[in-house]
Write an enzyme that holds these catalytic residues in place. Structure first.
Site, PDB file in Angstrom:
ATOM      1  N   CYS A  95     -25.240  39.613  -3.411  1.00  0.00           N
ATOM      2  CA  CYS A  95     -26.188  40.666  -3.793  1.00  0.00           C
ATOM      3  C   CYS A  95     -26.327  40.573  -5.306  1.00  0.00           C
ATOM      4  O   CYS A  95     -25.814  39.665  -5.929  1.00  0.00           O
ATOM      5  CB  CYS A  95     -25.679  42.025  -3.364  1.00  0.00           C
ATOM      6  N   ASP A 113     -19.960  52.696  -7.194  1.00  0.00           N
ATOM      7  CA  ASP A 113     -21.293  52.956  -6.626  1.00  0.00           C
ATOM      8  C   ASP A 113     -22.010  54.109  -7.316  1.00  0.00           C
ATOM      9  O   ASP A 113     -23.184  54.358  -7.015  1.00  0.00           O
ATOM     10  CB  ASP A 113     -21.188  53.246  -5.119  1.00  0.00           C
ATOM     11  N   LYS A 139     -22.705  56.387   4.444  1.00  0.00           N
ATOM     12  CA  LYS A 139     -23.193  55.040   4.831  1.00  0.00           C
ATOM     13  C   LYS A 139     -22.005  54.101   5.020  1.00  0.00           C
ATOM     14  O   LYS A 139     -21.914  53.379   6.006  1.00  0.00           O
ATOM     15  CB  LYS A 139     -24.096  54.474   3.748  1.00  0.00           C
ATOM     16  N   ASN A 140     -21.059  54.114   4.060  1.00  0.00           N
ATOM     17  CA  ASN A 140     -19.986  53.118   4.085  1.00  0.00           C
ATOM     18  C   ASN A 140     -18.916  53.407   5.118  1.00  0.00           C
ATOM     19  O   ASN A 140     -18.117  52.532   5.438  1.00  0.00           O
ATOM     20  CB  ASN A 140     -19.405  52.927   2.683  1.00  0.00           C
ATOM     21  N   ARG A 152     -31.929  51.653   2.510  1.00  0.00           N
ATOM     22  CA  ARG A 152     -30.698  51.196   3.165  1.00  0.00           C
ATOM     23  C   ARG A 152     -29.608  52.263   3.091  1.00  0.00           C
ATOM     24  O   ARG A 152     -28.727  52.311   3.926  1.00  0.00           O
ATOM     25  CB  ARG A 152     -30.186  49.921   2.474  1.00  0.00           C
ATOM     26  N   ARG A 173     -19.506  38.523  -4.281  1.00  0.00           N
ATOM     27  CA  ARG A 173     -18.989  39.352  -3.190  1.00  0.00           C
ATOM     28  C   ARG A 173     -18.431  38.492  -2.047  1.00  0.00           C
ATOM     29  O   ARG A 173     -18.918  38.486  -0.934  1.00  0.00           O
ATOM     30  CB  ARG A 173     -20.054  40.328  -2.715  1.00  0.00           C
TER      31      ARG A 173
HETATM   32  C1  EPZ Z   1     -17.611  48.252  -0.355  1.00  0.00           C
HETATM   33  O1  EPZ Z   1     -18.025  46.907  -0.558  1.00  0.00           O
HETATM   34  C2  EPZ Z   1     -18.877  49.065  -0.365  1.00  0.00           C
HETATM   35  N1  EPZ Z   1     -19.740  48.638   0.733  1.00  0.00           N
HETATM   36  C3  EPZ Z   1     -19.603  48.906  -1.691  1.00  0.00           C
HETATM   37  O2  EPZ Z   1     -20.707  49.799  -1.663  1.00  0.00           O
HETATM   38  C4  EPZ Z   1     -18.671  49.320  -2.824  1.00  0.00           C
HETATM   39  O3  EPZ Z   1     -19.296  49.066  -4.046  1.00  0.00           O
HETATM   40  C5  EPZ Z   1     -17.355  48.536  -2.736  1.00  0.00           C
HETATM   41  O4  EPZ Z   1     -16.765  48.690  -1.428  1.00  0.00           O
HETATM   42  C6  EPZ Z   1     -16.337  49.024  -3.759  1.00  0.00           C
HETATM   43  O5  EPZ Z   1     -16.039  50.369  -3.520  1.00  0.00           O
HETATM   44  C7  EPZ Z   1     -19.416  49.047   1.972  1.00  0.00           C
HETATM   45  O6  EPZ Z   1     -18.451  49.763   2.177  1.00  0.00           O
HETATM   46  C8  EPZ Z   1     -20.332  48.597   3.068  1.00  0.00           C
HETATM   47  P1  EPZ Z   1     -14.697  45.355  -2.015  1.00  0.00           P
HETATM   48  P2  EPZ Z   1     -16.948  45.716  -0.329  1.00  0.00           P
HETATM   49  O7  EPZ Z   1     -14.266  44.381  -0.994  1.00  0.00           O
HETATM   50  O8  EPZ Z   1     -15.994  46.120   0.732  1.00  0.00           O
HETATM   51  C9  EPZ Z   1     -13.658  41.470  -4.480  1.00  0.00           C
HETATM   52  C10 EPZ Z   1     -22.955  50.474  -1.777  1.00  0.00           C
HETATM   53  O9  EPZ Z   1     -23.804  50.525  -2.669  1.00  0.00           O
HETATM   54  N2  EPZ Z   1     -13.404  40.858  -3.167  1.00  0.00           N
HETATM   55  O10 EPZ Z   1     -13.922  46.633  -2.166  1.00  0.00           O
HETATM   56  O11 EPZ Z   1     -17.701  44.461  -0.170  1.00  0.00           O
HETATM   57  C11 EPZ Z   1     -15.134  41.805  -4.684  1.00  0.00           C
HETATM   58  O12 EPZ Z   1     -15.849  40.691  -5.177  1.00  0.00           O
HETATM   59  C12 EPZ Z   1     -22.048  49.269  -1.697  1.00  0.00           C
HETATM   60  O13 EPZ Z   1     -22.774  51.359  -0.902  1.00  0.00           O
HETATM   61  C13 EPZ Z   1     -12.894  39.566  -3.122  1.00  0.00           C
HETATM   62  O14 EPZ Z   1     -12.680  38.924  -4.154  1.00  0.00           O
HETATM   63  O15 EPZ Z   1     -16.225  45.740  -1.743  1.00  0.00           O
HETATM   64  C14 EPZ Z   1     -15.065  42.931  -5.693  1.00  0.00           C
HETATM   65  O16 EPZ Z   1     -14.922  42.386  -6.986  1.00  0.00           O
HETATM   66  C15 EPZ Z   1     -22.267  48.303  -2.843  1.00  0.00           C
HETATM   67  N3  EPZ Z   1     -12.639  39.003  -1.915  1.00  0.00           N
HETATM   68  C16 EPZ Z   1     -13.782  43.674  -5.310  1.00  0.00           C
HETATM   69  O17 EPZ Z   1     -13.022  42.769  -4.509  1.00  0.00           O
HETATM   70  C17 EPZ Z   1     -12.861  39.672  -0.740  1.00  0.00           C
HETATM   71  O18 EPZ Z   1     -12.582  39.116   0.349  1.00  0.00           O
HETATM   72  C18 EPZ Z   1     -14.008  44.944  -4.495  1.00  0.00           C
HETATM   73  O19 EPZ Z   1     -14.831  44.608  -3.422  1.00  0.00           O
HETATM   74  C19 EPZ Z   1     -13.386  40.983  -0.802  1.00  0.00           C
HETATM   75  C20 EPZ Z   1     -13.640  41.562  -2.031  1.00  0.00           C
END
Ligand code: EPZ
Length: 420
Positions: free
Chosen positions: A117, A305, A22-23, A397, A122
């Site tokens: 979410c 995840d 998915k990701n 989803r 996020r």
């Molecule tokens: C991706 O989300 C995945 N989604 C998430 O999977 C997954 O949990 C996450 O990566 C971590 O592996 C997709 O790929 C579509 P991050 P993403 O940016 O990219 C902080 C699922 O169930 N952050 O790696 O949004 C954030 O708050 C979903 O498949 C900032 O502060 O995650 C978090 O604490 C859920 N500022 C950390 O970084 C930003 O601009 C990691 O988030 C971006 C992120």
């Protein structure tokens, strides 16, 4: 209203074919906008998030046709707009990749701010910081992000957090930036590498994906091409955990075992047999599951995840386990639902203290997000009696044919539709 009901206590035995990731899919479908040619994307998972994205691309005037359930043809030569509306993408989070793709190729994009979410704010500030570093102007108002640039110029971008989304989004935008862009402290998840491999297939010049530093050398044009999405690490992990919690014997097929190393190590530590063979992993459970401590980390650490699903498993292990969530500020909404199934879990800050016990009991529960829903399915498979799970829209989803695949390996699971 739809519910999933499970009569627990059945061992899962057999083999499951894992779908495309998915990701990776939610990044690669938008990234295809960067191609000035036709893209054929194979091994797409048949899930809601992909369908929402396809709808959004069609609304931009992009020709998107499914050749079969898992293969999509994308031709953006007649694109008419670079503006996505809120209604088109409100049901998914990763619409933000449309920003990087449209900004990169057309130097203009307007995309809704993604909703939060159930496990944190996020934010996407790191995405915006990267786009601005490349020379874009970002304006956020009325819930919309507008990004424009005269041109994009390669530069060095250091990510404060190894964000998957920011890494991929900046990478997609930078393929057309003049000169060289370095993304430092980059995320290394398999879907980051998959997106880089896809873009390179189209003629991009990306090196170092999967390491801390990704180098993107800008190009004038990306041609079309064919690409097959990697298998879903989280779907595979969910079935591996389901095998363990039912003391079953399940083989997951069409996977990349290396992607599962952290989970395979934990299941082995708990007393399961984990047998890798080519593109399969077989998990054989044990009556005597041992407690263990888990800490989620960026890849190659234990994936956040799989945190909720793993907590369900730890709830029926012998002894006390600690589940530490180090990626998101709060990912414990699933706990109150597991408590309804008889689990014994206390949450202190970012740590869940899980007192394992050998039985859970079926109850009515509600999924609060995609992976929380998966955890309830996993727990329901082991619980005595019937578990009924509401809010199944989350599951659709990210899991293709979830009930069908579980039924095929022995689960007593069905989806019930109740007119409201
Ligand atoms: C991706 O989300 C995945 N989604 C998430 O999977 C997954 O949990 C996450 O990566 C971590 O592996 C997709 O790929 C579509 P991050 P993403 O940016 O990219 C902080 C699922 O169930 N952050 O790696 O949004 C954030 O708050 C979903 O498949 C900032 O502060 O995650 C978090 O604490 C859920 N500022 C950390 O970084 C930003 O601009 C990691 O988030 C971006 C992120």
């Amino acid at each position: 209203m739809e519910y999933i009901t499970i009569k627990g206590g059945k061992k899962l035995v057999g083999s499951v074919d894992i779908s495309g990731a998915k990701n990776a899919a939610v990044a690669i479908v938008p990234a295809a906008i960067a191609a000035q040619g036709v893209c054929i994307i194979e091994n797409l998972p048949a899930i809601k998030d992909v369908n929402v994205l396809v709808g959004a691309l069609r609304n931009l005037g992009i020709d998107c046709q499914f050749i079969d359930t898992h293969t999509l043809k994308i031709d953006s030569q007649n694109i008419k707009s670079c503006a996505i509306t809120y209604d088109q993408v409100k049901d998914m989070r990763a619409s933000y990749y449309l920003l990087g793709a449209l900004l990169g190729r057309f130097k203009h994009a307007q995309v809704p701010l993604p909703g939060g979410c159930n496990f944190g704010l996020r934010p996407i500030d790191l995405h915006m910081k990267g786009f601005e570093a490349l020379g874009a102007k970002i304006n956020i108002e009325h819930g919309m992000v507008t990004a424009t640039a005269e041109k994009l110029t390669g530069t060095n971008i250091y990510l404060d957090i190894s964000s998957v989304g920011a890494t991929i989004n900046i990478m997609i935008a930078a393929v057309y930036a003049e000169g060289v862009t370095h993304i430092e402290n980059a995320a290394k998840e398999p879907h980051v590498v998959d997106t880089a491999n896809f873009l390179n297939k189209l003629g991009a010049k990306i090196k170092g994906a999967g390491t801390d530093i990704i180098r993107i050398t800008g190009v004038e044009r990306l041609h079309g091409g064919e690409y097959s999405i990697i298998p879903d690490q989280i779907e595979a992990g969910t079935y591996m955990i389901a095998a363990a919690i039912t003391n079953g014997d399940v083989q997951v097929n069409h996977i990349i075992p290396k992607h599962m190393d952290s989970l395979s190590a934990k299941l082995t530590e708990m007393g399961c047999k984990v047998i890798e063979n080519g593109d399969t992993i077989r998990v054989i459970g044990t009556e005597n599951l041992q407690a263990c401590n888990v800490k989620t980390m960026f890849y190659p650490g234990f994936p956040t995840d799989l945190h909720p699903q793993m907590s369900a498993l730890l709830s029926v292990a012998n002894g006390t386990s600690l589940m530490t969530e180090a990626v998101f500020e709060h990912r414990f909404q699933y706990v109150k639902e597991l408590l309804r199934l008889g689990a014994n879990i206390k949450v202190e800050g970012r740590v869940a203290i899980i007192e394992g016990k050998n039985t859970l009991s079926g109850a009515q529960v509600t999924s609060t997000d995609l992976r929380a829903g998966a955890a309830l399915i996993v727990a329901g498979l082991a619980a005595h009696g019937t578990t009924s799970i509401g809010n199944v829209k989350y599951l659709d989803r990210g899991y293709e044919r979830f009930e069908e695949k579980l039924t095929a390996i022995g689960a007593d699971i069905s989806r019930v539709h109740i007119d409201e």
